[in-house]
Design a protein around this motif. Structure first.
Motif, PDB file in Angstrom:
ATOM      1  N   ASP A   1       0.675  -1.292   0.104  1.00 54.91           N
ATOM      2  CA  ASP A   1      -0.195  -0.082   0.023  1.00 54.91           C
ATOM      3  C   ASP A   1       1.029   1.167   0.163  1.00 54.91           C
ATOM      4  O   ASP A   1       0.636   2.240  -0.778  1.00 54.91           O
ATOM      5  CB  ASP A   1      -1.031   0.264   1.095  1.00 54.91           C
ATOM      6  N   SER A   2       1.977   1.275   0.678  1.00 57.44           N
ATOM      7  CA  SER A   2       2.975   2.195   0.837  1.00 57.44           C
ATOM      8  C   SER A   2       3.515   2.619  -0.468  1.00 57.44           C
ATOM      9  O   SER A   2       3.511   3.959  -0.805  1.00 57.44           O
ATOM     10  CB  SER A   2       3.731   2.143   1.887  1.00 57.44           C
TER      11      SER A   2
ATOM     12  N   ASN B   1       1.951   2.517  -3.245  1.00 57.90           N
ATOM     13  CA  ASN B   1       0.892   2.739  -4.161  1.00 57.90           C
ATOM     14  C   ASN B   1       0.269   4.022  -3.792  1.00 57.90           C
ATOM     15  O   ASN B   1      -0.980   4.261  -3.989  1.00 57.90           O
ATOM     16  CB  ASN B   1      -0.011   1.516  -4.159  1.00 57.90           C
ATOM     17  N   SER B   2       1.047   4.942  -3.002  1.00 56.91           N
ATOM     18  CA  SER B   2       0.516   6.018  -2.695  1.00 56.91           C
ATOM     19  C   SER B   2       0.366   6.985  -3.834  1.00 56.91           C
ATOM     20  O   SER B   2       0.934   7.064  -4.941  1.00 56.91           O
ATOM     21  CB  SER B   2       1.556   6.885  -1.778  1.00 56.91           C
TER      22      SER B   2
ATOM     23  N   ASP C   1      -6.615   9.082   0.716  1.00 56.65           N
ATOM     24  CA  ASP C   1      -6.987   7.754   0.257  1.00 56.65           C
ATOM     25  C   ASP C   1      -7.522   7.345   1.632  1.00 56.65           C
ATOM     26  O   ASP C   1      -7.401   7.288   2.721  1.00 56.65           O
ATOM     27  CB  ASP C   1      -5.711   7.062  -0.097  1.00 56.65           C
TER      28      ASP C   1
ATOM     29  N   LYS D   1      -7.261   4.411   2.805  1.00 60.06           N
ATOM     30  CA  LYS D   1      -6.206   3.425   3.377  1.00 60.06           C
ATOM     31  C   LYS D   1      -5.005   4.335   3.938  1.00 60.06           C
ATOM     32  O   LYS D   1      -4.521   5.080   2.879  1.00 60.06           O
ATOM     33  CB  LYS D   1      -5.944   2.344   2.696  1.00 60.06           C
TER      34      LYS D   1
ATOM     35  N   ARG E   1      -1.778   4.067   2.111  1.00 55.32           N
ATOM     36  CA  ARG E   1      -1.733   4.850   0.616  1.00 55.32           C
ATOM     37  C   ARG E   1      -1.475   6.275   0.710  1.00 55.32           C
ATOM     38  O   ARG E   1      -1.602   6.739  -0.556  1.00 55.32           O
ATOM     39  CB  ARG E   1      -2.924   4.125  -0.061  1.00 55.32           C
TER      40      ARG E   1
END
Length: 278
Positions: free
Chosen positions: A249-250, A252-253, A258, A260, A263
């Motif tokens: 997730d990190s 895919n910032s 967001d 999440k 993200r």
């Protein structure tokens, strides 16, 4: 490029290599035979090429990407040749006004050697080019696929904060799936038997790895371990999956708000700092 803002000019240089079927053809216009090894300004050889190496530049802040060069080689490009081509690419990208801040590639043997030649390490994740720090990393989807593939074959052993060894097992995930797949309302409804019977093609699919190493699977494994339907040590597998999901997730910032938290863009107060020493 001339019309870009300084923010939009920030970019990443990525490169990848793929296998080709060796083939020669005659170019009537140029009156030449094509298909031989060709490294552009670094020269050609008489060996038929069976690999293609492509360089692409992509905006860090802006939504743009552009292939900037390709080269043909016989077998994989060596680390020394790759370093020469990368240096040439960075010079030309800077010359037109772009600002490369990082390079990204997969974990191919030549790329690993390239990073070593550049002095890139876990504690020193960058090299200096023209007075600029160029941060170097392997692409997250490839890392996720490798984690997925290796977890299927091996038991991972990690050391906890208390120094105790923890074992991460594929068997825990499969046992959870066996229980969950029998229920009418499932915790991990995207999991199928195809996630566990891997072939050379399914191992290449990022979505398979992302679905298996996801928060929903971590929560399911943890719940079943807490209820006694899985061994108590399965909580370590759940914690590992949750960590991998958070790391992915990190990387895919994209949006400031967001849903999440991991993200969202990185800041001094962001939640992702808890992953630094995982």
């Amino acid at each position: 490029v001339a019309g870009m803002t300084e923010r939009d000019a920030l970019c990443v240089v990525s490169f990848d290599e793929m296998s080709l079927r060796a083939n020669l053809s005659y170019n009537i216009t140029e009156d030449s035979v094509e298909g031989f090894e060709d490294f552009g300004s670094q020269g050609k050889t008489s060996r038929p090429a069976n690999h293609a190496l492509v360089f692409m530049v992509r905006g860090l802040m802006g939504k743009w990407k552009q292939p900037v060069g390709y080269f043909l080689s016989r077998d994989c490009t060596t680390a020394d040749k790759l370093q020469t081509l990368l240096n040439e690419c960075l010079q030309k990208v800077k010359a037109i006004g772009l600002q490369p801040k990082a390079i990204v590639c997969d974990q191919g043997p030549s790329n690993i050697r390239l990073y070593s030649n550049l002095g890139v390490t876990e504690d020193h994740p960058f090299f200096i080019h023209g007075g600029t720090n160029i941060y170097s990393m392997h692409d997250p989807p490839h890392l996720l696929k490798n984690t997925h593939s290796n977890l299927e074959k091996y038991v991972f052993e990690v050391k906890g904060e208390d120094g105790r060894k923890k074992h991460i097992k594929w068997a825990h995930i499969y046992a959870f799936y066996e229980h969950d797949s029998q229920l009418p309302i499932r915790k991990a409804h995207k999991l199928t038997r195809g996630h566990f019977v891997l072939n050379s093609f399914s191992k290449m699919r990022v979505n398979k790895a992302a679905q298996l190493l996801s928060h929903s699977v971590a929560a399911g494994v943890y719940t079943y371990a807490a209820l006694g339907k899985l061994p108590g040590e399965a909580v370590y597998t759940a914690e590992f999956i949750e960590m991998v999901d958070g790391l992915f997730d990190s990387f895919n910032s994209r949006f400031f708000k967001d849903p999440k938290k991991l993200r969202r863009p990185m800041s001094e107060k962001s939640a992702r700092h808890s992953l630094n020493h995982a």
